[in-house]
Design a protein around this motif. Structure first.
Motif, PDB file in Angstrom:
ATOM      1  N   LEU A  98      17.917  -8.901  14.573  1.00 36.40           N
ATOM      2  CA  LEU A  98      18.798  -7.112  14.024  1.00 36.40           C
ATOM      3  C   LEU A  98      19.349  -7.825  15.781  1.00 36.40           C
ATOM      4  O   LEU A  98      18.286  -7.586  16.544  1.00 36.40           O
ATOM      5  N   ASP A  99      20.876  -7.420  15.154  1.00 37.77           N
ATOM      6  CA  ASP A  99      21.485  -7.229  17.271  1.00 37.77           C
ATOM      7  C   ASP A  99      21.637  -5.745  17.261  1.00 37.77           C
ATOM      8  O   ASP A  99      21.074  -5.227  18.373  1.00 37.77           O
ATOM      9  N   VAL A 100      21.417  -4.869  16.777  1.00 33.50           N
ATOM     10  CA  VAL A 100      22.147  -3.206  16.546  1.00 33.50           C
ATOM     11  C   VAL A 100      20.675  -2.122  15.189  1.00 33.50           C
ATOM     12  O   VAL A 100      20.655  -2.667  14.482  1.00 33.50           O
ATOM     13  N   TYR A 101      20.142  -1.534  16.041  1.00 30.65           N
ATOM     14  CA  TYR A 101      18.976  -0.927  15.849  1.00 30.65           C
ATOM     15  C   TYR A 101      19.563   1.030  15.935  1.00 30.65           C
ATOM     16  O   TYR A 101      19.096   0.794  16.934  1.00 30.65           O
ATOM     17  N   ASP A 102      19.827   1.501  15.415  1.00 25.62           N
ATOM     18  CA  ASP A 102      20.164   3.105  15.459  1.00 25.62           C
ATOM     19  C   ASP A 102      19.688   4.241  14.498  1.00 25.62           C
ATOM     20  O   ASP A 102      19.468   3.768  13.273  1.00 25.62           O
ATOM     21  N   PHE A 103      19.065   5.123  15.054  1.00 21.87           N
ATOM     22  CA  PHE A 103      17.664   6.041  14.661  1.00 21.87           C
ATOM     23  C   PHE A 103      17.790   7.157  15.639  1.00 21.87           C
ATOM     24  O   PHE A 103      18.776   7.462  16.291  1.00 21.87           O
ATOM     25  N   ASP A 104      18.502   8.098  15.037  1.00 23.21           N
ATOM     26  CA  ASP A 104      18.234   9.446  15.167  1.00 23.21           C
ATOM     27  C   ASP A 104      17.599  10.968  14.477  1.00 23.21           C
ATOM     28  O   ASP A 104      17.706  12.249  14.343  1.00 23.21           O
ATOM     29  N   ASP A 105      16.687  10.166  14.576  1.00 20.70           N
ATOM     30  CA  ASP A 105      15.325  11.341  13.995  1.00 20.70           C
ATOM     31  C   ASP A 105      13.187  10.500  14.504  1.00 20.70           C
ATOM     32  O   ASP A 105      13.720   9.427  14.747  1.00 20.70           O
ATOM     33  N   ALA A 106      13.147  11.568  14.398  1.00 21.61           N
ATOM     34  CA  ALA A 106      11.458  11.003  14.869  1.00 21.61           C
ATOM     35  C   ALA A 106      10.568  10.045  13.340  1.00 21.61           C
ATOM     36  O   ALA A 106       9.796  10.281  13.561  1.00 21.61           O
ATOM     37  N   LEU A 107      11.276   8.430  13.761  1.00 26.56           N
ATOM     38  CA  LEU A 107      10.705   8.012  12.556  1.00 26.56           C
ATOM     39  C   LEU A 107       9.595   7.399  12.698  1.00 26.56           C
ATOM     40  O   LEU A 107       8.497   7.378  12.069  1.00 26.56           O
ATOM     41  N   PHE A 108       8.758   7.387  14.569  1.00 28.69           N
ATOM     42  CA  PHE A 108       7.935   7.110  14.816  1.00 28.69           C
ATOM     43  C   PHE A 108       6.743   8.390  13.942  1.00 28.69           C
ATOM     44  O   PHE A 108       5.528   7.695  14.096  1.00 28.69           O
ATOM     45  N   LEU A 109       6.792   9.146  13.460  1.00 30.53           N
ATOM     46  CA  LEU A 109       5.838  10.008  13.257  1.00 30.53           C
ATOM     47  C   LEU A 109       5.846   9.744  10.854  1.00 30.53           C
ATOM     48  O   LEU A 109       5.292  10.502  10.742  1.00 30.53           O
ATOM     49  N   GLY A 110       6.999   8.736  10.773  1.00 36.22           N
ATOM     50  CA  GLY A 110       6.790   8.697   9.703  1.00 36.22           C
ATOM     51  C   GLY A 110       7.032   9.992   8.626  1.00 36.22           C
ATOM     52  O   GLY A 110       7.333  10.885   9.277  1.00 36.22           O
ATOM     53  N   SER A 111       8.007  10.149   7.930  1.00 40.50           N
ATOM     54  CA  SER A 111       8.792  11.194   7.090  1.00 40.50           C
ATOM     55  C   SER A 111       8.914  10.876   6.140  1.00 40.50           C
ATOM     56  O   SER A 111       9.217   9.564   5.701  1.00 40.50           O
ATOM     57  N   ILE A 112       8.749  12.028   4.925  1.00 41.84           N
ATOM     58  CA  ILE A 112       8.637  11.421   3.491  1.00 41.84           C
ATOM     59  C   ILE A 112       9.154  12.455   2.683  1.00 41.84           C
ATOM     60  O   ILE A 112       8.588  13.902   2.849  1.00 41.84           O
ATOM     61  N   LEU A 138      19.705  -4.147  20.837  1.00 44.47           N
ATOM     62  CA  LEU A 138      20.027  -3.245  21.093  1.00 44.47           C
ATOM     63  C   LEU A 138      19.313  -2.150  20.576  1.00 44.47           C
ATOM     64  O   LEU A 138      19.609  -2.012  19.293  1.00 44.47           O
ATOM     65  N   VAL A 139      19.134  -0.957  20.971  1.00 42.08           N
ATOM     66  CA  VAL A 139      18.656  -0.065  20.238  1.00 42.08           C
ATOM     67  C   VAL A 139      19.146   1.422  20.984  1.00 42.08           C
ATOM     68  O   VAL A 139      19.410   1.443  21.362  1.00 42.08           O
ATOM     69  N   THR A 140      20.087   2.394  19.809  1.00 32.41           N
ATOM     70  CA  THR A 140      20.799   3.429  20.137  1.00 32.41           C
ATOM     71  C   THR A 140      19.842   4.531  20.017  1.00 32.41           C
ATOM     72  O   THR A 140      19.948   4.062  18.629  1.00 32.41           O
ATOM     73  N   ALA A 141      19.741   5.640  20.337  1.00 37.43           N
ATOM     74  CA  ALA A 141      18.840   6.562  20.308  1.00 37.43           C
ATOM     75  C   ALA A 141      19.399   8.117  20.091  1.00 37.43           C
ATOM     76  O   ALA A 141      20.503   7.976  21.330  1.00 37.43           O
ATOM     77  N   GLY A 142      19.414   9.207  18.954  1.00 35.19           N
ATOM     78  CA  GLY A 142      20.086  10.000  19.219  1.00 35.19           C
ATOM     79  C   GLY A 142      20.421  10.870  20.860  1.00 35.19           C
ATOM     80  O   GLY A 142      21.042  11.944  20.671  1.00 35.19           O
ATOM     81  N   ASN A 143      19.397  10.874  21.196  1.00 36.74           N
ATOM     82  CA  ASN A 143      18.765  11.741  22.218  1.00 36.74           C
ATOM     83  C   ASN A 143      17.783  11.350  22.907  1.00 36.74           C
ATOM     84  O   ASN A 143      17.038  10.287  22.894  1.00 36.74           O
ATOM     85  N   ASP A 254       8.628  24.834  16.757  1.00 38.39           N
ATOM     86  CA  ASP A 254       8.641  23.606  17.977  1.00 38.39           C
ATOM     87  C   ASP A 254       7.457  22.521  18.108  1.00 38.39           C
ATOM     88  O   ASP A 254       6.205  22.974  18.162  1.00 38.39           O
ATOM     89  N   THR A 255       8.001  21.557  17.464  1.00 37.74           N
ATOM     90  CA  THR A 255       6.931  20.451  16.008  1.00 37.74           C
ATOM     91  C   THR A 255       7.512  19.460  17.112  1.00 37.74           C
ATOM     92  O   THR A 255       8.680  19.037  17.282  1.00 37.74           O
ATOM     93  N   ARG A 256       6.669  18.215  16.853  1.00 30.43           N
ATOM     94  CA  ARG A 256       8.074  16.851  17.498  1.00 30.43           C
ATOM     95  C   ARG A 256       8.657  17.007  16.416  1.00 30.43           C
ATOM     96  O   ARG A 256       9.406  15.713  17.376  1.00 30.43           O
ATOM     97  N   TRP A 257       8.083  16.688  15.229  1.00 32.47           N
ATOM     98  CA  TRP A 257       9.739  16.122  14.310  1.00 32.47           C
ATOM     99  C   TRP A 257      10.771  16.755  14.990  1.00 32.47           C
ATOM    100  O   TRP A 257      12.284  15.996  14.946  1.00 32.47           O
ATOM    101  N   ALA A 258      10.898  18.221  14.682  1.00 34.22           N
ATOM    102  CA  ALA A 258      11.711  18.851  15.605  1.00 34.22           C
ATOM    103  C   ALA A 258      12.456  18.915  16.549  1.00 34.22           C
ATOM    104  O   ALA A 258      13.894  18.870  17.006  1.00 34.22           O
ATOM    105  N   ARG A 259      11.703  18.213  17.874  1.00 33.64           N
ATOM    106  CA  ARG A 259      12.007  17.991  18.882  1.00 33.64           C
ATOM    107  C   ARG A 259      13.190  17.003  19.018  1.00 33.64           C
ATOM    108  O   ARG A 259      13.159  16.682  19.692  1.00 33.64           O
ATOM    109  N   GLY A 260      13.116  16.000  18.243  1.00 38.89           N
ATOM    110  CA  GLY A 260      13.588  14.931  17.724  1.00 38.89           C
ATOM    111  C   GLY A 260      14.983  14.945  16.836  1.00 38.89           C
ATOM    112  O   GLY A 260      15.960  13.453  17.170  1.00 38.89           O
ATOM    113  N   LYS A 261      15.497  15.912  16.537  1.00 36.56           N
ATOM    114  CA  LYS A 261      16.761  15.971  15.424  1.00 36.56           C
ATOM    115  C   LYS A 261      17.766  16.469  16.823  1.00 36.56           C
ATOM    116  O   LYS A 261      17.252  16.688  18.229  1.00 36.56           O
ATOM    117  N   CYS A 262      19.143  15.699  16.495  1.00 36.48           N
ATOM    118  CA  CYS A 262      20.035  15.381  17.062  1.00 36.48           C
ATOM    119  C   CYS A 262      21.258  16.853  17.513  1.00 36.48           C
ATOM    120  O   CYS A 262      22.081  16.538  18.055  1.00 36.48           O
TER     121      CYS A 262
END
Length: 347
Positions: A98-112, A138-143, A254-262
């Motif tokens: 993959l050339d570029v991966y972009d993400f803007d949420d705390a997906l490392f926590l999993g979401s469903i 290349l990885v681009t992250a929202g914050n 104030d949770t790990r998921w909310a801290r990942g919001k952009c």
């Protein structure tokens, strides 16, 4: 140069819309031709996000899986936003290269979503996020919070690319004395539970005789009150809805998921010339500094902050002006499209 951007999520969802689709025109000015191909259509995504029977959701996923597997032959760069498909597909998602991966949420926590809890094992989001991060050039992250998590998986080529907004879409609100001051919120059913401190604060202010209305755009049904108005969110009406707000609010736990919001909601308020009251969580804490808004931790804080801004249109106007300039300088597409184009050209 050409870039094919793909995502499981369609244009009606905020992530790909603001991070990919609305970046297309600014990138074209930088000689980058980006196209967007979602795996799910807007209609299919609505089925999956609803209480539709499992059979209907399975039918949608099968169609989307065929689309994900087909994949266009492409001679430029490939960018994937968040996920290519909603379930793991060995050899396809995550892709081997993959050339570029972009993400803007705390997906490392999993979401469903609450409607699809039974599909958590099928989705395996946290595991696939790590594979995307490890394999992308290349990885681009929202914050910076998200970027730091990606750097735990790989030690290089992780860049912060903030979520942007287009200020020219909005006509800045002019603040003056109003008989009824409107406190507004834009969001979705998934973030509506965060609203309880604001609901309680406005209810108390209403009981004390203050003429304050709460306008909720995109929330689920939160009851009927004389001080509460609820509207469906629509991309077509979003700009007009924001123009009718005097004070924007963004409560978050104030949770790990909310801290990942952009902070996209906050950026929209700022671009529309609306001062904001926010929870001191994640990037929002820095965004409201220097006279651009107020922080609220407790229910008492929310009540005081709303009362303070509701009674001072001059303060609202000054905060609004500072917020608009801040967005133009730091979070506009004009600011970040050249940065992204440079990263892509380096690849």
């Amino acid at each position: 140069m050409a870039v094919l951007a793909r995502s499981a999520y369609p244009v009606d969802t905020p992530g790909p819309r603001v991070r990919v689709v609305e970046m297309i025109a600014p990138l074209r000015a930088e000689s980058v031709d980006m196209r967007f191909e979602p795996t799910l259509s807007n209609e299919q995504y609505r089925v999956l996000s609803s209480e539709a029977p499992r059979s209907a959701k399975v039918a949608v996923l099968l169609k989307a899986a065929r689309r994900a597997r087909r994949g266009r032959v492409h001679d430029g760069l490939v960018l994937i936003h968040r996920l290519l498909f909603l379930a793991r597909m060995p050899g396809v998602d995550p892709p081997a290269h993959l050339d570029v991966y972009d993400f803007d949420d705390a997906l490392f926590l999993g979401s469903i979503s609450a409607q699809n809890r039974g599909g958590a094992m099928l989705k395996q989001e946290a595991r696939r996020w790590a594979a995307y991060v490890a394999r992308a050039r290349l990885v681009t992250a929202g914050n910076s919070y998200l970027a730091d998590e990606a750097l735990k998986v790989r030690s290089h080529r992780v860049e912060v690319l903030p979520t942007c907004v287009e200020p020219s879409k909005f006509t800045a609100v002019h603040h003056e004395e109003r008989e009824v001051v409107t406190v507004g919120w834009v969001g979705s059913r998934t973030t509506a539970p965060y609203l309880h401190p604001v609901l309680d604060a406005v209810a108390r202010l209403h009981e004390s005789g203050r003429k304050i209305k709460l306008l909720l755009i995109g929330a689920s049904d939160l009851g009927s009150h004389p001080w509460l108005e609820q509207r469906r969110w629509s991309l077509d009406s979003e700009v007009d809805d924001l123009a009718g707000i005097d004070i924007g609010v963004m409560p978050m736990p104030d949770t790990r998921w909310a801290r990942g919001k952009c902070g996209y909601k906050l950026l929209q308020y700022f671009a529309a010339g609306v001062p904001a009251i926010v929870s001191p969580v994640g990037v929002a804490t820095q965004m409201v500094g220097d006279g651009r808004g107020l922080l609220a931790r407790s229910e008492v804080d929310w009540e005081r902050a709303i009362l303070q801004l509701a009674g001072d249109p001059n303060a609202r106007q000054e905060m609004a002006a500072a917020s608009r300039v801040y967005v133009e300088k730091n979070f506009s597409y004009a600011r970040w499209a050249p940065e992204l184009a440079g990263m892509l050209k380096e690849l």
